[in-house]
Design an enzyme around this catalytic site. Structure first.
Site, PDB file in Angstrom:
ATOM      1  N   ASP A   1      28.463  79.255  31.206  1.00  0.00           N
ATOM      2  CA  ASP A   1      28.597  79.166  29.751  1.00  0.00           C
ATOM      3  C   ASP A   1      29.590  80.169  29.180  1.00  0.00           C
ATOM      4  O   ASP A   1      29.723  80.299  27.958  1.00  0.00           O
ATOM      5  CB  ASP A   1      27.232  79.334  29.069  1.00  0.00           C
TER       6      ASP A   1
ATOM      7  N   TRP B   1     -30.768  77.285  28.829  1.00  0.00           N
ATOM      8  CA  TRP B   1     -31.552  77.951  27.788  1.00  0.00           C
ATOM      9  C   TRP B   1     -32.993  78.175  28.247  1.00  0.00           C
ATOM     10  O   TRP B   1     -33.713  78.984  27.665  1.00  0.00           O
ATOM     11  CB  TRP B   1     -31.560  77.112  26.513  1.00  0.00           C
TER      12      TRP B   1
ATOM     13  N   CYS C   1     -23.415  79.757  28.672  1.00  0.00           N
ATOM     14  CA  CYS C   1     -24.256  78.759  29.340  1.00  0.00           C
ATOM     15  C   CYS C   1     -23.581  78.234  30.599  1.00  0.00           C
ATOM     16  O   CYS C   1     -24.244  77.871  31.566  1.00  0.00           O
ATOM     17  CB  CYS C   1     -24.581  77.613  28.387  1.00  0.00           C
TER      18      CYS C   1
ATOM     19  N   ASP D   1      29.363  82.062  35.954  1.00  0.00           N
ATOM     20  CA  ASP D   1      29.044  82.213  34.529  1.00  0.00           C
ATOM     21  C   ASP D   1      29.455  80.930  33.817  1.00  0.00           C
ATOM     22  O   ASP D   1      30.496  80.848  33.160  1.00  0.00           O
ATOM     23  CB  ASP D   1      29.781  83.427  33.970  1.00  0.00           C
TER      24      ASP D   1
ATOM     25  N   HIS E   1     -22.345  71.686  25.726  1.00  0.00           N
ATOM     26  CA  HIS E   1     -23.234  72.584  26.465  1.00  0.00           C
ATOM     27  C   HIS E   1     -23.133  72.299  27.965  1.00  0.00           C
ATOM     28  O   HIS E   1     -22.890  71.165  28.385  1.00  0.00           O
ATOM     29  CB  HIS E   1     -24.670  72.357  25.988  1.00  0.00           C
TER      30      HIS E   1
ATOM     31  N   ASN F   1     -31.296  72.725  31.669  1.00  0.00           N
ATOM     32  CA  ASN F   1     -30.670  73.414  30.540  1.00  0.00           C
ATOM     33  C   ASN F   1     -30.836  74.925  30.735  1.00  0.00           C
ATOM     34  O   ASN F   1     -31.957  75.419  30.800  1.00  0.00           O
ATOM     35  CB  ASN F   1     -31.348  72.961  29.242  1.00  0.00           C
TER      36      ASN F   1
ATOM     37  N   ASP G   1      28.973 105.479  51.316  1.00  0.00           N
ATOM     38  CA  ASP G   1      29.285 106.797  51.860  1.00  0.00           C
ATOM     39  C   ASP G   1      28.760 106.920  53.296  1.00  0.00           C
ATOM     40  O   ASP G   1      27.588 107.222  53.520  1.00  0.00           O
ATOM     41  CB  ASP G   1      28.664 107.861  50.956  1.00  0.00           C
TER      42      ASP G   1
ATOM     43  N   GLN H   1     -31.069  82.215  28.615  1.00  0.00           N
ATOM     44  CA  GLN H   1     -29.810  82.702  28.048  1.00  0.00           C
ATOM     45  C   GLN H   1     -30.056  83.646  26.879  1.00  0.00           C
ATOM     46  O   GLN H   1     -30.991  83.476  26.100  1.00  0.00           O
ATOM     47  CB  GLN H   1     -28.964  81.504  27.587  1.00  0.00           C
TER      48      GLN H   1
END
Length: 710
Positions: free
Chosen positions: A628, A287, A105, A626, A261, A285, A596, A99
């Protein structure tokens, strides 16, 4: 001019139906054609430079390097770094790379898993690439990205400081497949900085297009070791992670493990130690160094308790980042296990049980189809709904009927190119029973279209995701009996817009469709439509009054243009009922075009009367829906209004109408609603007239003729 998004959406759906976006026919990422660009560079004798992922600070991204280091970065091609670069040197291995300074990772751990499965690796990394024949500085890789495979092109300029790669680097200095693969993935993420932080599951899915299954190790199933053995045998990819420490830093604990990790699961082995079976897990790992120091670590004396053959096969005393530990320690010191495979058949001891996958795209749109979780009873029903009919298990699986038979996964799709700018919403899903083989017939069995709020008020979920999580994906296993079900994916809060992929895997035969459209029940909205045959004298008198009014605005030919129609509508028909300035001139031009029939740009008295009737009808619908009494429709009221007009629309269409006709406040005015419904009705009639009921073929001139006037 770019292609309009609605057209792109149709094209993508057609491409998907034709197999585009599959592994054998991936889409071109950012519309870059590998073959075409290669031929162009070779014909002109030039080295490719990617103008969509430029070799500069923008591709590195923000906050990854200090200003001083950023100023020292030089983008170099491999031939400038070493004299004899190779794409791959003596095969591909997890030990090929380490890495760099990017906190990815999770991505590199996934590459480690990928190196174990050559058939999957070759899907992601085309092996014919090299720095020799047909080299022009151009490479490509393939990833599965949210429902489709994409072919990603990069140039081979890599960021260096003092001639050394600053991101992933190979143990063998002249091997470059890891660095180029990382660059391609950085491109789809947005930048190298956008690769910071993640989980192995994300990249594992992007490498396979497969099913992701996550196990929380603090509540691991008792047969997890056997599941992992079967997963390894079925060539699944596995990754895992340690819990976060006291800080966000990757602190190395005293036991050798790194906090917060990602690791790769690289081996599963049971062996005898002093006559007792020991279950061991091998981890790596990314790394490339730093290992577990407890029992069964490289130098542990416990290796002397196993047979020489097992010791020879498994023990490796070198700091390469790989080590063994017991299953108990694995569940104790790691937080989660991710398994990714094309199909989760390994979940069953019997190899005769096969899981059948199906995938569906969907979208939540604020105001229309983003109803939130079940805490919001009044809007939950507006969420996308998927109706699923599950038949009985196959005979060979009947003996395992007590085990889970369905897996549901919900993945949210990002709305931004840059990965770290994506705001993950809290997502989840609920499953409701519509009918089963053991229950009485339900009134909802024959219902077509979206189930109403009443259904969810009277039905509790029979299964659901445990939590709403702000994760890329949530998934759960279930045991469901044969029958019909409704799956409702949702965000936790209402009115949150996002796209998603719903994946359903089942041991039994299943049939799924989106439960969109309108309801087949009374919504309590009663609209009195004009009566053409009843009370003929009153009907005729009313029409004559309309024509008399019409003549006050018409010209000598008894016609009105858009300007006169605007005056007539706003001053006479809808006077005092408009919330705003009334119909715009553009809206009236649109009405004229829609009504039209003679293509004169004007309406005669008959056409006007038809328009008046429609405007009056839709005005009544508008005010009755509608709820409300604001004089506008919020987007959640739009659905009821469209249905009250007698029209059937899908969720996708409703979302488009809300985006096209709704104001920035999310409300639709009367004039916009009437324009919307008139257009919806007219375009539906045009399709019926010019199509066979399913498809419509138009010449270019015909298409332009219709689209430019209507």
């Amino acid at each position: 001019m770019n292609t309009p998004g609605v057209c792109m959406s149709i094209m993508e759906e057609r491409n998907k139906q034709e197999g585009r976006g599959s592994l054998s026919n991936p889409e071109m990422f950012l519309q870059q054609d590998y073959q075409q660009l290669t031929q162009y560079c070779l014909a002109r004798g030039v080295r490719y430079i990617d103008d969509m992922f430029t070799p500069d600070r923008n591709s590195i991204g923000q906050d990854l390097l200090s200003p001083t280091d950023m100023a020292r970065v030089v983008w170099m091609r491999p031939r400038s770094i070493v004299p004899n670069p190779e794409f791959i040197v003596e095969g591909v291995s997890r030990f090929d790379f380490g890495q760099g300074i990017v906190g990815n990772c999770w991505f590199l751990a996934s590459i480690g898993a990928l190196t174990f499965q050559n058939h999957i690796l070759e899907q992601v990394v085309p092996m014919e690439q090299s720095f020799d024949e047909d080299y022009c500085g151009l490479f490509h890789f393939r990833f599965w990205r949210f429902g489709k495979w994409v072919d990603v092109i990069i140039d081979d300029k890599l960021p260096t400081i003092d001639g050394r790669l600053i991101f992933v680097h190979s143990v063998t200095p002249n091997e470059f497949w890891p660095a180029l693969l990382e660059k391609a993935y950085a491109k789809v993420c947005g930048s190298y900085a956008d690769m910071t932080a993640g989980t192995p599951a994300e990249a594992l899915v992007d490498f396979t297009g497969g099913v992701h299954i996550c196990f929380q190790l603090n509540e691991a199933p008792p047969n997890l070791f056997q599941l992992m053995q079967r997963a390894a045998k079925s060539k699944a990819l596995m990754g895992c992670g340690t819990p976060q420490g006291d800080t966000s830093d990757n602190t190395v604990s005293t036991n050798g493990l790194v906090d917060g990790h990602a690791y790769t699961v690289t081996g599963i082995k049971q062996m005898l130690s002093r006559g007792t079976a020991v279950q061991l897990v091998r981890l790596w790992n990314p790394w490339g160094q730093g290992e577990w120091k407890g029992d069964w670590s490289d130098g542990s004396p416990l290796w002397q308790s196993v047979s020489p053959q097992d010791r020879e096969m498994c023990q490796s005393v070198r700091d390469d980042g790989e080590f063994w530990m017991t299953m108990e320690d694995f569940c104790r010191f790691y937080s989660d296990l991710d398994i990714c495979c094309l199909c989760p058949d390994f979940l069953d001891e019997s190899s005769s049980c096969h899981w059948k996958p199906s995938f569906y795209d969907g979208r939540w749109v604020a105001g229309t189809t983003a109803g939130g979780c079940m805490n919001h009873r009044e809007s939950f029903w507006t969420n996308p709904q998927f109706r699923i009919k599950m038949e009985g298990l196959e005979k060979q699986c009947e003996e395992k009927q007590g085990s889970n038979n369905m897996l549901v996964s919900l993945m949210q799709k990002p709305d931004k190119r840059n990965r770290r700018l994506v705001q993950s919403l809290h997502i989840g899903f609920s499953i409701f029973e519509v009918s089963s083989v053991t229950s009485q017939p339900s009134e909802y069995q024959k219902m077509r279209g979206k189930f109403p709020a009443a259904f969810f008020n009277s039905h509790a979920p029979v299964a659901q995701s445990k939590n709403y999580m702000n994760a890329r994906e949530v998934m759960e296993f279930f045991l469901l009996k044969p029958g019909e079900y409704l799956i409702v994916p949702s965000t936790f809060r209402p009115n949150e817009t996002a796209s998603f992929i719903l994946s359903i895997l089942s041991k039994a035969e299943t049939h799924v469709h989106e439960n969109s459209g309108d309801h087949d029940h009374d919504h309590g909205i009663q609209v009195e439509k004009p009566r053409d045959k009843e009370n003929g004298h009153a009907h005729t008198a009313d029409e004559e009054k309309k024509k008399v009014l019409f003549r006050q605005y018409s010209d000598q030919y008894e016609e009105v243009d858009a300007e006169k129609l605007q005056q007539l509508l706003n001053q006479q028909i809808l006077q005092g009922e408009m919330n705003g300035d009334g119909f715009s001139l553009d809206a009236c031009r649109s009405m004229v075009a829609l009504m039209d029939s003679s293509i004169t740009g004007k309406l005669n008295s008959e056409e006007f009367v038809r328009l008046w009737k429609k405007v009056t009808l839709y005005k009544d619908i508008f005010f009755k829906t509608d709820d409300d009494r604001t004089g506008t429709l919020d987007l959640s009221e739009l659905r009821n209004a469209v249905m009250a007009a007698g029209m059937r629309v899908s969720d996708d269409m409703l979302n488009l109408m809300a985006l096209r006709y709704g104001a920035s406040s999310g409300h639709i005015t009367l004039d916009c609603f009437i324009s919307l419904i008139l257009r919806l009705e007219c375009m539906g009639k045009i399709f019926k007239q010019l199509s066979d009921g399913k498809n419509m073929a138009l010449r270019e001139s015909e298409w332009m003729y219709i689209s430019m006037y209507t």
